[in-house]
Enzyme design. Structure first.
Site, PDB file in Angstrom:
ATOM      1  N   HIS A 114      -8.991   1.483   0.300  1.00 14.29           N
ATOM      2  CA  HIS A 114      -9.064   0.435  -0.731  1.00 14.29           C
ATOM      3  C   HIS A 114     -10.492  -0.064  -0.931  1.00 14.29           C
ATOM      4  O   HIS A 114     -10.754  -1.261  -1.010  1.00 14.29           O
ATOM      5  CB  HIS A 114      -8.130  -0.742  -0.372  1.00 14.29           C
ATOM      6  CG  HIS A 114      -6.697  -0.336  -0.226  1.00 14.29           C
ATOM      7  ND1 HIS A 114      -5.923   0.062  -1.297  1.00 14.29           N
ATOM      8  CD2 HIS A 114      -5.894  -0.259   0.864  1.00 14.29           C
ATOM      9  CE1 HIS A 114      -4.708   0.361  -0.870  1.00 14.29           C
ATOM     10  NE2 HIS A 114      -4.669   0.189   0.437  1.00 14.29           N
TER      11      HIS A 114
ATOM     12  N   SER B  76       0.839  -1.206   0.000  1.00 11.92           N
ATOM     13  CA  SER B  76       0.000   0.000   0.000  1.00 11.92           C
ATOM     14  C   SER B  76       0.870   1.250   0.000  1.00 11.92           C
ATOM     15  O   SER B  76       1.583   1.502  -0.970  1.00 11.92           O
ATOM     16  CB  SER B  76      -0.966  -0.042   1.185  1.00 11.92           C
ATOM     17  OG  SER B  76      -1.957   0.943   1.080  1.00 11.92           O
TER      18      SER B  76
END
Length: 307
Positions: free
Chosen positions: A197, A91
Protein backbone atom coordinates in the site's frame (compact mmCIF):
# COMPACT_ATOMS: atom_id res chain seq x y z
CA UNK A 1 -34.61 -8.29 10.87
CA UNK A 2 -31.06 -7.99 12.14
CA UNK A 3 -28.70 -6.60 9.51
CA UNK A 4 -25.42 -8.51 9.68
CA UNK A 5 -22.20 -7.44 7.96
CA UNK A 6 -19.63 -10.04 6.90
CA UNK A 7 -16.07 -8.79 7.43
CA UNK A 8 -13.16 -10.71 5.91
CA UNK A 9 -9.69 -10.38 7.48
CA UNK A 10 -6.54 -9.84 5.46
CA UNK A 11 -2.91 -10.85 5.62
CA UNK A 12 -1.66 -11.15 9.18
CA UNK A 13 -4.71 -13.09 10.36
CA UNK A 14 -3.42 -16.45 9.13
CA UNK A 15 -2.77 -19.03 11.83
CA UNK A 16 -1.97 -22.74 12.26
CA UNK A 17 -4.90 -25.15 11.84
CA UNK A 18 -7.12 -22.52 10.20
CA UNK A 19 -9.87 -24.14 8.18
CA UNK A 20 -9.07 -27.72 9.20
CA UNK A 21 -12.15 -28.19 11.39
CA UNK A 22 -14.39 -26.92 8.56
CA UNK A 23 -12.80 -29.49 6.21
CA UNK A 24 -13.61 -32.24 8.71
CA UNK A 25 -17.22 -31.13 9.14
CA UNK A 26 -18.32 -29.89 5.70
CA UNK A 27 -18.44 -31.64 2.30
CA UNK A 28 -18.65 -28.25 0.56
CA UNK A 29 -15.50 -27.14 2.40
CA UNK A 30 -13.68 -30.23 1.16
CA UNK A 31 -14.86 -29.46 -2.36
CA UNK A 32 -13.54 -25.90 -2.10
CA UNK A 33 -10.12 -27.06 -0.90
CA UNK A 34 -9.96 -29.69 -3.64
CA UNK A 35 -10.85 -27.05 -6.25
CA UNK A 36 -8.20 -24.72 -4.84
CA UNK A 37 -5.54 -27.44 -5.01
CA UNK A 38 -6.48 -28.25 -8.60
CA UNK A 39 -6.28 -24.59 -9.61
CA UNK A 40 -3.11 -23.67 -7.72
CA UNK A 41 -1.13 -26.88 -8.01
CA UNK A 42 -0.49 -27.09 -4.28
CA UNK A 43 -2.58 -28.17 -1.28
CA UNK A 44 -3.95 -25.15 0.58
CA UNK A 45 -4.90 -27.18 3.65
CA UNK A 46 -1.29 -28.38 3.99
CA UNK A 47 -0.33 -24.82 5.02
CA UNK A 48 -2.51 -25.19 8.12
CA UNK A 49 -0.54 -28.25 9.23
CA UNK A 50 2.57 -27.84 11.46
CA UNK A 51 4.91 -28.62 8.55
CA UNK A 52 3.29 -25.86 6.48
CA UNK A 53 3.79 -23.08 9.00
CA UNK A 54 6.76 -21.48 7.22
CA UNK A 55 4.98 -21.29 3.87
CA UNK A 56 1.83 -19.92 5.49
CA UNK A 57 3.69 -16.69 6.24
CA UNK A 58 4.85 -16.16 2.62
CA UNK A 59 2.62 -13.70 0.77
CA UNK A 60 2.11 -15.78 -2.38
CA UNK A 61 0.78 -18.64 -0.23
CA UNK A 62 -0.87 -16.62 2.52
CA UNK A 63 -3.34 -14.74 0.36
CA UNK A 64 -4.89 -17.72 -1.50
CA UNK A 65 -5.08 -19.62 1.80
CA UNK A 66 -6.93 -16.78 3.55
CA UNK A 67 -9.25 -16.40 0.57
CA UNK A 68 -10.12 -20.10 0.64
CA UNK A 69 -10.86 -20.12 4.37
CA UNK A 70 -13.00 -16.99 4.10
CA UNK A 71 -15.03 -18.43 1.23
CA UNK A 72 -15.51 -21.74 3.05
CA UNK A 73 -16.86 -20.02 6.17
CA UNK A 74 -19.05 -17.71 4.09
CA UNK A 75 -20.53 -20.80 2.42
CA UNK A 76 -21.12 -22.43 5.81
CA UNK A 77 -23.05 -19.36 6.99
CA UNK A 78 -25.00 -19.10 3.73
CA UNK A 79 -25.95 -22.78 3.81
CA UNK A 80 -27.28 -22.21 7.34
CA UNK A 81 -29.54 -19.46 6.00
CA UNK A 82 -27.51 -16.39 6.96
CA UNK A 83 -27.30 -13.74 4.27
CA UNK A 84 -25.15 -10.65 4.83
CA UNK A 85 -26.65 -7.18 4.61
CA UNK A 86 -23.27 -5.99 3.34
CA UNK A 87 -19.69 -7.22 3.07
CA UNK A 88 -16.21 -5.75 3.42
CA UNK A 89 -12.69 -7.07 3.57
CA UNK A 90 -9.49 -5.69 5.00
CA UNK A 91 -6.94 -5.49 2.14
CA UNK A 92 -6.60 -9.09 0.88
CA UNK A 93 -9.93 -9.80 2.58
CA UNK A 94 -11.70 -7.79 -0.11
CA UNK A 95 -11.43 -10.75 -2.50
CA UNK A 96 -13.37 -13.20 -0.34
CA UNK A 97 -15.84 -10.39 0.33
CA UNK A 98 -16.44 -10.10 -3.41
CA UNK A 99 -17.08 -13.86 -3.56
CA UNK A 100 -19.59 -13.60 -0.71
CA UNK A 101 -21.29 -10.71 -2.55
CA UNK A 102 -21.64 -12.75 -5.75
CA UNK A 103 -19.28 -10.58 -7.79
CA UNK A 104 -17.32 -13.62 -8.99
CA UNK A 105 -17.20 -17.38 -8.51
CA UNK A 106 -14.72 -19.11 -6.22
CA UNK A 107 -12.28 -20.09 -8.95
CA UNK A 108 -12.15 -16.61 -10.49
CA UNK A 109 -11.48 -14.95 -7.15
CA UNK A 110 -8.85 -17.57 -6.33
CA UNK A 111 -7.09 -16.95 -9.62
CA UNK A 112 -7.08 -13.20 -8.97
CA UNK A 113 -5.81 -13.31 -5.41
CA UNK A 114 -3.16 -15.88 -6.32
CA UNK A 115 -1.84 -13.46 -8.93
CA UNK A 116 -2.06 -10.59 -6.45
CA UNK A 117 -0.07 -12.55 -3.89
CA UNK A 118 2.51 -13.61 -6.47
CA UNK A 119 3.08 -10.06 -7.69
CA UNK A 120 3.28 -8.64 -4.18
CA UNK A 121 5.80 -11.33 -3.29
CA UNK A 122 7.94 -11.18 -6.43
CA UNK A 123 7.66 -7.59 -7.64
CA UNK A 124 7.55 -5.52 -4.46
CA UNK A 125 10.40 -3.02 -4.29
CA UNK A 126 12.52 -3.33 -1.13
CA UNK A 127 10.79 -1.67 1.78
CA UNK A 128 9.25 -2.06 5.18
CA UNK A 129 6.17 -1.30 7.27
CA UNK A 130 5.60 -0.26 10.87
CA UNK A 131 2.65 -0.11 13.25
CA UNK A 132 2.15 3.17 15.09
CA UNK A 133 -0.03 3.43 18.19
CA UNK A 134 -1.15 6.57 19.96
CA UNK A 135 -0.92 9.20 17.20
CA UNK A 136 -4.11 10.47 15.62
CA UNK A 137 -4.51 9.83 11.87
CA UNK A 138 -4.27 13.49 10.84
CA UNK A 139 -1.03 14.09 12.74
CA UNK A 140 0.61 10.91 11.46
CA UNK A 141 -0.45 11.59 7.87
CA UNK A 142 1.01 15.09 8.05
CA UNK A 143 4.30 13.83 9.50
CA UNK A 144 4.64 11.30 6.68
CA UNK A 145 3.88 13.93 4.06
CA UNK A 146 6.47 16.26 5.55
CA UNK A 147 9.19 13.59 5.72
CA UNK A 148 11.82 14.33 3.07
CA UNK A 149 14.38 11.56 3.60
CA UNK A 150 12.85 8.78 1.51
CA UNK A 151 9.38 7.46 0.70
CA UNK A 152 7.03 6.88 3.64
CA UNK A 153 3.23 7.02 3.74
CA UNK A 154 0.22 5.74 5.64
CA UNK A 155 -0.73 2.24 4.47
CA UNK A 156 -3.54 1.26 6.84
CA UNK A 157 -5.88 3.52 8.79
CA UNK A 158 -6.85 0.60 11.03
CA UNK A 159 -8.34 2.48 13.98
CA UNK A 160 -8.02 5.93 15.55
CA UNK A 161 -5.21 4.59 17.72
CA UNK A 162 -3.49 2.10 15.40
CA UNK A 163 -2.12 3.06 12.00
CA UNK A 164 0.40 1.30 9.77
CA UNK A 165 2.97 3.17 7.72
CA UNK A 166 4.85 1.85 4.70
CA UNK A 167 7.86 2.89 2.66
CA UNK A 168 11.58 2.61 2.07
CA UNK A 169 13.57 0.93 4.81
CA UNK A 170 15.68 4.01 5.52
CA UNK A 171 12.60 6.21 5.67
CA UNK A 172 10.82 3.92 8.12
CA UNK A 173 13.93 3.67 10.29
CA UNK A 174 14.39 7.42 10.18
CA UNK A 175 10.85 8.49 10.98
CA UNK A 176 10.13 6.12 13.88
CA UNK A 177 12.14 8.12 16.47
CA UNK A 178 10.36 11.30 15.34
CA UNK A 179 6.97 9.66 15.76
CA UNK A 180 7.84 8.72 19.33
CA UNK A 181 8.95 12.29 19.98
CA UNK A 182 5.59 13.51 18.65
CA UNK A 183 3.65 11.34 21.06
CA UNK A 184 3.37 7.84 19.60
CA UNK A 185 2.91 5.36 22.42
CA UNK A 186 4.53 2.62 20.34
CA UNK A 187 6.10 2.53 16.90
CA UNK A 188 7.48 -0.80 15.78
CA UNK A 189 8.52 -2.38 12.50
CA UNK A 190 6.50 -5.29 11.16
CA UNK A 191 7.78 -8.60 9.82
CA UNK A 192 6.60 -8.18 6.23
CA UNK A 193 8.17 -8.85 2.84
CA UNK A 194 7.49 -5.48 1.24
CA UNK A 195 6.15 -1.95 1.53
CA UNK A 196 2.52 -2.76 0.77
CA UNK A 197 0.00 0.00 0.00
CA UNK A 198 2.74 2.42 -0.97
CA UNK A 199 4.25 3.82 -4.20
CA UNK A 200 6.90 1.10 -3.96
CA UNK A 201 4.24 -1.34 -5.22
CA UNK A 202 3.88 0.50 -8.55
CA UNK A 203 5.53 -2.21 -10.68
CA UNK A 204 3.32 -4.91 -9.19
CA UNK A 205 0.31 -2.62 -9.62
CA UNK A 206 0.98 -2.11 -13.34
CA UNK A 207 1.28 -5.85 -13.93
CA UNK A 208 -1.88 -6.51 -11.92
CA UNK A 209 -3.78 -3.89 -13.91
CA UNK A 210 -2.91 -5.70 -17.13
CA UNK A 211 -3.93 -9.04 -15.62
CA UNK A 212 -7.28 -7.71 -14.41
CA UNK A 213 -8.46 -6.51 -17.83
CA UNK A 214 -9.90 -9.91 -18.76
CA UNK A 215 -11.24 -10.88 -15.33
CA UNK A 216 -15.06 -11.14 -15.29
CA UNK A 217 -16.74 -9.25 -12.44
CA UNK A 218 -20.48 -9.01 -11.85
CA UNK A 219 -22.33 -6.35 -9.90
CA UNK A 220 -22.45 -7.50 -6.23
CA UNK A 221 -25.84 -8.69 -5.01
CA UNK A 222 -25.20 -7.12 -1.60
CA UNK A 223 -23.28 -3.89 -0.89
CA UNK A 224 -19.49 -4.31 -1.03
CA UNK A 225 -17.66 -1.63 0.94
CA UNK A 226 -14.39 -0.65 -0.71
CA UNK A 227 -11.20 -0.05 1.28
CA UNK A 228 -10.40 2.85 -1.04
CA UNK A 229 -13.66 4.78 -0.93
CA UNK A 230 -15.29 3.45 2.28
CA UNK A 231 -18.49 3.37 0.20
CA UNK A 232 -20.64 0.66 -1.37
CA UNK A 233 -19.41 0.00 -4.90
CA UNK A 234 -21.56 -1.82 -7.44
CA UNK A 235 -20.07 -1.02 -10.85
CA UNK A 236 -17.78 -3.88 -12.03
CA UNK A 237 -15.45 -1.49 -13.85
CA UNK A 238 -15.08 0.64 -10.73
CA UNK A 239 -14.48 -2.44 -8.57
CA UNK A 240 -11.75 -3.60 -10.95
CA UNK A 241 -10.10 -0.17 -10.81
CA UNK A 242 -10.28 -0.04 -7.01
CA UNK A 243 -8.64 -3.44 -6.63
CA UNK A 244 -5.78 -2.23 -8.81
CA UNK A 245 -5.45 1.09 -6.98
CA UNK A 246 -5.29 -0.72 -3.64
CA UNK A 247 -1.74 -1.85 -4.38
CA UNK A 248 -0.42 1.68 -3.80
CA UNK A 249 -3.20 3.33 -1.79
CA UNK A 250 -4.12 3.04 1.89
CA UNK A 251 -6.75 0.86 3.53
CA UNK A 252 -9.33 3.29 4.96
CA UNK A 253 -10.69 0.92 7.59
CA UNK A 254 -11.75 3.62 10.08
CA UNK A 255 -14.10 5.18 7.54
CA UNK A 256 -15.16 1.74 6.31
CA UNK A 257 -16.13 0.66 9.82
CA UNK A 258 -18.12 3.82 10.35
CA UNK A 259 -20.04 3.08 7.15
CA UNK A 260 -20.55 -0.55 8.19
CA UNK A 261 -21.83 0.45 11.64
CA UNK A 262 -24.23 2.94 10.05
CA UNK A 263 -25.67 0.36 7.66
CA UNK A 264 -25.80 -2.80 9.80
CA UNK A 265 -26.62 -3.87 13.34
CA UNK A 266 -23.63 -6.12 13.96
CA UNK A 267 -20.79 -7.87 12.16
CA UNK A 268 -19.22 -11.28 11.83
CA UNK A 269 -15.51 -11.67 11.25
CA UNK A 270 -15.53 -14.35 8.55
CA UNK A 271 -12.10 -15.93 8.69
CA UNK A 272 -9.32 -16.88 11.09
CA UNK A 273 -8.41 -14.84 14.15
CA UNK A 274 -10.09 -11.85 15.76
CA UNK A 275 -8.17 -8.87 14.33
CA UNK A 276 -11.23 -7.23 12.82
CA UNK A 277 -13.25 -7.78 15.98
CA UNK A 278 -10.66 -5.71 17.84
CA UNK A 279 -10.59 -3.03 15.15
CA UNK A 280 -14.40 -2.85 15.14
CA UNK A 281 -14.39 -2.09 18.85
CA UNK A 282 -11.59 0.45 18.44
CA UNK A 283 -13.39 2.23 15.58
CA UNK A 284 -17.00 1.97 16.81
CA UNK A 285 -16.99 1.06 20.49
CA UNK A 286 -20.65 0.02 20.79
CA UNK A 287 -20.83 -1.89 17.51
CA UNK A 288 -20.86 -5.68 18.15
CA UNK A 289 -18.62 -7.98 16.15
CA UNK A 290 -18.37 -11.76 16.61
CA UNK A 291 -15.83 -14.23 15.25
CA UNK A 292 -16.36 -17.36 13.14
CA UNK A 293 -12.80 -18.65 13.14
CA UNK A 294 -13.79 -22.19 14.17
CA UNK A 295 -16.68 -24.56 13.63
CA UNK A 296 -17.56 -24.30 17.32
CA UNK A 297 -17.57 -20.50 17.19
CA UNK A 298 -19.57 -20.43 13.98
CA UNK A 299 -22.21 -22.78 15.38
CA UNK A 300 -22.51 -20.56 18.42
CA UNK A 301 -23.05 -17.53 16.20
CA UNK A 302 -25.73 -19.38 14.24
CA UNK A 303 -27.52 -20.45 17.41
CA UNK A 304 -27.50 -16.88 18.70
CA UNK A 305 -29.10 -15.82 15.44
CA UNK A 306 -31.79 -18.48 15.55
CA UNK A 307 -30.28 -20.76 12.89
Amino acid sequence: MTRIAFLFPGQGSQCPEMGLDFIQESPSAREKYAAAEAALGWAVDALSQPEGAEKLGITCFTQPALYTVGCVIADWLREAGMKPALVAGHSAGEYAALYAAGAWDFETGLRVIAERGRLMHEKAAPGSMAAVMGLDPQTLTALCQEWSEGIVCVANYNSPKQIVISGEEKAIDGILPLLKEKGARRAMKLNVSGAFHSPLMSEAQALFESFMKDIPIQAPNVPWISNNTAAAETDPCQIRDLLVRQFCEPVRWIESMQRIADQSDKALEVGPGAVLKGLAKACCEDFPCETTATVVGTRKVMEENGL
